[in-house]
Design an enzyme around this catalytic site. Structure first.
Site, mmCIF file in Angstrom:
data_model
loop_
_atom_site.group_PDB
_atom_site.id
_atom_site.type_symbol
_atom_site.label_atom_id
_atom_site.label_comp_id
_atom_site.label_asym_id
_atom_site.label_seq_id
_atom_site.Cartn_x
_atom_site.Cartn_y
_atom_site.Cartn_z
ATOM 1 N N HIS C 96 0.855 -1.184 0.000
ATOM 2 C CA HIS C 96 0.000 0.000 0.000
ATOM 3 C C HIS C 96 0.892 1.234 0.000
ATOM 4 C CE1 HIS C 96 -2.992 2.948 1.017
ATOM 5 N NE2 HIS C 96 -2.493 3.156 2.226
ATOM 6 N N HIS C 98 0.995 5.769 -1.224
ATOM 7 C CA HIS C 98 0.293 6.938 -1.760
ATOM 8 C C HIS C 98 1.105 7.442 -2.953
ATOM 9 C CE1 HIS C 98 -2.353 7.889 1.962
ATOM 10 N NE2 HIS C 98 -1.968 6.643 1.995
ATOM 11 N N ASP C 121 -0.392 -5.771 -20.334
ATOM 12 C CA ASP C 121 0.557 -6.802 -19.923
ATOM 13 C C ASP C 121 0.240 -7.314 -18.519
ATOM 14 O OD1 ASP C 121 3.760 -5.721 -21.396
ATOM 15 O OD2 ASP C 121 2.187 -7.057 -22.138
ATOM 16 N N HIS C 170 -8.634 7.715 -1.426
ATOM 17 C CA HIS C 170 -7.528 7.271 -0.559
ATOM 18 C C HIS C 170 -6.294 6.984 -1.404
ATOM 19 C CE1 HIS C 170 -6.293 4.372 2.977
ATOM 20 N NE2 HIS C 170 -5.330 5.148 2.606
ATOM 21 N N TYR C 228 6.363 -14.868 -22.416
ATOM 22 C CA TYR C 228 7.236 -13.763 -22.003
ATOM 23 C C TYR C 228 8.161 -14.250 -20.901
ATOM 24 C CZ TYR C 228 8.734 -9.169 -20.349
ATOM 25 O OH TYR C 228 9.485 -8.074 -19.993
#
Lengths: 241, 241, 241, 241
Positions: C96, C98, C121, C170, C228
């Site tokens: 997580h 920002h 992708d 958020h 890939y």
């Protein structure tokens, strides 16, 4: 109680941090730190390049704007710092930069709306922007009037709740319990300003954060019921170098 | 009086500073410095990568565009520098880059409005943008005509008051009392250009700074009543590396 | 099976990587890593500066939110991580931040449209954005409700196919098979968000990628027919430090 | 003639340069270099992190797509490189990235207009953007069809005059006389793309550069009458590390 020599060292480090974080260029900006007991604060000298700044260059000034120690002229914004120290008795640090996004909002003469929790974590509402100084104010003691403009704009809002402000057509000022907190608020302000800019560019019609979410995030970090961080174990503010 | 060897060293450092500050890429841009007494200036060689540039690569040229010293061809913008040195007798430094935001304004063919005190600190009004060169001018001596376009655009404004300009469809030129001041003006110009861009994106309707605030900030740093910096103690310009 | 000490070390490195990559500032953000067998995960402590963070500061917590090891309070987002670990049985990492552009989209309360193969992708469609939390949800267990909001928004989409999400107002959350993959998805998400921003600014009318191209690029990297990378030779995920 | 070992070393350095210049993240992008005489080219392996890449990891492949040397799978874009090497007999370098601004223009599915001399120095007109691949093309040999799309878009324009292109919805490809020139064109393209973006944001109505100025700047650097750089003294292209 820390000595004034320590204070000069801390203020020197905070000023360097402004530069290292890319918040200032050339000789713009300044951080100061006050020792309330003696009424003496340490501030960056005027027009000196950050990369050449040494601890001994930091100037000591009293709250009547007398240079107490130092061979260089203090920052040309010194009187603005003094106005804030006198008006906000609990603060001991002030920072001023022309950091890119915060300054763009100041030049746009708009407050920064609270558009996300990153902002709400620090300010429980918009980051205010002053009105323009009047012609009389500009031509009297300009730096003092800049400080007065900040106080006037806060109005009934407590300076302990809102520690960041934009001076219209000019740039941001922040403050804190010490120079480290003023510095931190400058860093956060620039981040908030950048996020707000991008947000309104993606969605010009987005609403400000709801009061519920605003309060939730602000009170996670402030007030009696705060639970963010190590408040029980480590004193807030000491985490900053 | 500094020797030409010193001048080459200083000009080399200023060119490196352009690169270190992210104002140029690859082989774009150039700073030159003039020794008025001998009429000889030092300039970056054409098409050499900054990261490989050495002091001895810097080329010495006279004001009639003869190479005086150096095995490399001087910058392809050399003749533009010469036009400015001849037209502005008090300058001894010229800088030219394709720095991102200043170049965007030049490509947009618009002057940079004065939207904040960061700008007003340096220029007492808009940063001007030339008109387009005509077909005849492009196909004659292009670099000379570029210089002439700059002089034409300044018109009655003094080159000592406005030391930055955008060449339409091309990029910025700056100048100063020495190469270090030309470099500094390039750094400042890019900052001002970036702030102006963001400001008009946030608030397209914002007005330019009032004349009162414009003059206040400009005269804090320029003219008899200047009080910014260490003017009484340290010679202006020496602060720059 | 790796020991919990190793897990703390890996989670510490992932957190540092967030900082080194410029995806977090100050004390924002967190990466955690779970050892499914023991039901214990490692997570960054709350409100600690990244530049001061040491491996021993990483806190061990169980899936009932009991601190198992560590003297510091765990991240204030810990309960959100727990909700995701419980709801997504195959994941062992959550991140997580920002980060600037992803957070701007979250503050804009808009999903990130799939406008290019860089996005395709990794995600076979938009990167979703949750609805706002309700007043009740905000005022109950906010971090738990944030996690629930994420699950609710995914709805019928598999968490193994979409590993990135924006929480409205958020910021982003990502997850993966291990903390390294959660970290990688955070890096990729920020890149996708930045590209999408610039794309809609250049051409507001551009369409999302066609389903054919979307599927082609996604399935180059995922599923049975993926070709890939070094899938036959090197285990996926070990490439990340 | 340089050996294939040298070629691998050079290609390795060019790939690292992509990463150091911030033009790629994670495992995106690739530079290759061809030894025409042997018909063997060196290319980055698929899905390997740049910060872990070693010269010995670079894979050698022939123009029939057989791996000649190397234990890792070559880049998944290898067949696109092959199509270009076969169609453009004078090139020996190809570069592909998802660099931010060039990719944004590609996702916007628009060519980059020539808005300034920075652009005109390198391309005598717009930087083209392909059409979308059709469903059939996507579902056949996609990487080959990507290469074909590039050739189709160039049409009657010479690949020696235009060495940069955007693949719609995807990202940029560049090429050159060697891998170093392909790399340089990738750097320049990103710069041009960024400037063009900012320019149209400042002034959406600005016209493209006049033909006269376009030709003047392009021919300063290309063709018989070129006078930029050290063309008489230093071989073009060797300036790049």
């Amino acid at each position: 109680m820390r000595s004034l020599k320590d204070l000069k060292e801390r203020v020197w480090k905070c000023n360097l941090a402004l530069y290292e974080q890319g918040l200032v260029k050339e000789t713009f900006g300044n951080v100061s730190g006050l020792d309330r007991e003696s009424g003496i604060f340490a501030i960056k000298p005027s027009g000196i390049q950050y990369k050449e700044l040494q601890p001994e260059d930091i100037v000591l000034v009293d709250l009547d704007n007398n240079v107490i120690e130092g061979i260089l002229n203090p920052s040309s914004d010194t009187k603005t710092h003094i106005v804030l120290y006198k008006a906000f008795p609990k603060i001991n640090g002030v920072a001023h930069t022309h950091s890119t996004f915060a300054t763009a909002w100041a030049q746009a003469k708009l407050p920064i709306p609270c558009l996300g929790t990153t902002h709400a974590d620090f300010i429980q509402g918009d980051i205010p922007c002053t009105n323009d100084l009047t012609k009389v104010q500009i031509n009297s003691d300009y730096e003092i009037e800049t400080g007065n403009k900040i106080i006037e704009r806060l109005n009934s809002v407590s300076y302990s709740d809102v520690k960041m402000i934009l001076v219209a057509g000019h740039a941001p000022f922040t403050w804190g319990l010490d120079p480290e907190e003023a510095l931190k608020n400058t860093i956060i302000l620039e981040e908030i300003a950048k996020l707000a800019y991008l947000t309104i560019k993606i969605n010009p019609l987005v609403n400000s954060l709801s009061d519920d979410l605003l309060n939730k995030h602000y009170l996670r970090k402030h007030g009696d019921k705060a639970y963010y961080g190590q408040r029980k174990k480590i004193k807030f503010g000491e985490d900053n170098v």
